[in-house]
Every structure is written in structure tokens, then in C-alpha cells.
Motif scaffolding. Structure first.
Motif, mmCIF file in Angstrom:
data_model
loop_
_atom_site.group_PDB
_atom_site.id
_atom_site.type_symbol
_atom_site.label_atom_id
_atom_site.label_comp_id
_atom_site.label_asym_id
_atom_site.label_seq_id
_atom_site.Cartn_x
_atom_site.Cartn_y
_atom_site.Cartn_z
ATOM 1 N N PHE A 37 0.654 -1.323 0.101
ATOM 2 C CA PHE A 37 -0.120 0.041 0.157
ATOM 3 C C PHE A 37 1.005 1.390 0.052
ATOM 4 N N TYR A 42 -0.970 4.728 -0.955
ATOM 5 C CA TYR A 42 -2.094 4.744 -0.365
ATOM 6 C C TYR A 42 -1.730 4.438 1.263
ATOM 7 N N THR A 44 -1.990 3.282 4.976
ATOM 8 C CA THR A 44 -1.924 2.091 5.422
ATOM 9 C C THR A 44 -3.210 1.866 6.311
ATOM 10 N N TYR A 50 -10.785 -2.119 4.559
ATOM 11 C CA TYR A 50 -10.946 -2.682 3.051
ATOM 12 C C TYR A 50 -11.197 -3.993 3.292
ATOM 13 N N ALA A 87 -3.324 0.041 -10.565
ATOM 14 C CA ALA A 87 -2.385 0.205 -9.585
ATOM 15 C C ALA A 87 -1.108 -0.458 -9.584
#
Length: 118
Positions: A37, A42, A44, A50, A87
């Protein structure tokens, strides 16, 4: 009709197994997922929420009577897999195949869900 149900259950079952593997990584290999991540840029702190959202989506896919919720879950997974594919592709880690497989399974599951429930 029987063939359509078999294809639906196989695709949904394989998708479920793939997603459960993903969720287990989020919970049990948190350090590895945190590094991934971070590479994506992104935060963490979204890892556990998620993972829970993925579990709730799987529950929605398997519940027979909540058609609107099931449509939302299909939609959310579709966007999650598309974003995961890009990504991985953009950072060049070569891990986009899992997202692509999940996307194919999701599309097959959705098409045959619609066929079975006409």
C-alpha cells in the motif's frame, strides 16, 4: 438453465476463494500488505476497513434475497478490481494478473447471475 447455474456457482466460488485469500493476506500478512500500500501511495490505515468491506461484499454476493445489495457488491468489486489492476500496472510490480483474473471471474459470475435470475 442447469449449465448456467453451474457456471455461476463455479465462477462465484472461485472469486470467493480469491477474495478470501486476499482478505487473509490483509489480516495475517499486514506488514507485506502495508509495504504494498505504501508503494501505491495509499494510506495503510485503510487496510483493515478494506478487508472488512471485501468480506461484506462476499456476503452480499452469496445472499439470495438482497438483489440491490448484490448489484452494489458487483459494482464495488468491479471498480476495485479495475483500480487494483491499474495500480499494479502503473508501479510495475507485475502483480496485476490477480486483479485481472478476479475481474474475469466477476464478469462471468455477474453475466450468469443475470441469466439464472431472468
Amino acid at each position: 438453465m442447469k449449465r448456467d447455474k453451474i457456471i455461476y456457482y463455479i465462477a462465484t466460488g472461485l472469486l470467493t476463494l480469491l477474495m478470501l485469500f486476499s482478505v487473509s493476506m490483509y489480516f495475517f500478512k499486514h506488514e507485506d500488505v502495508s509495504a504494498m500500500f505504501t508503494n501505491f501511495g495509499y494510506p495503510t490505515y485503510i487496510i483493515y476497513p478494506y478487508a472488512v468491506a471485501k468480506l461484506l461484499g462476499l456476503v452480499a454476493l452469496w445472499l439470495p434475497n438482497f438483489k440491490t445489495l448484490k448489484e452494489w457488491a458487483y459494482s464495488a468489486f468491479f471498480f476495485a478490481f479495475i483500480l487494483a489492476f491499474f495500480a499494479h500496472y502503473m508501479i510495475g510490480d507485475g502483480e496485476q494478473t490477480g486483479a485481472l483474473v478476479a475481474l474475469v471471474l466477476l464478469i462471468v459470475s455477474y453475466i450468469f447471475y443475470k441469466r439464472v435470475n431472468k
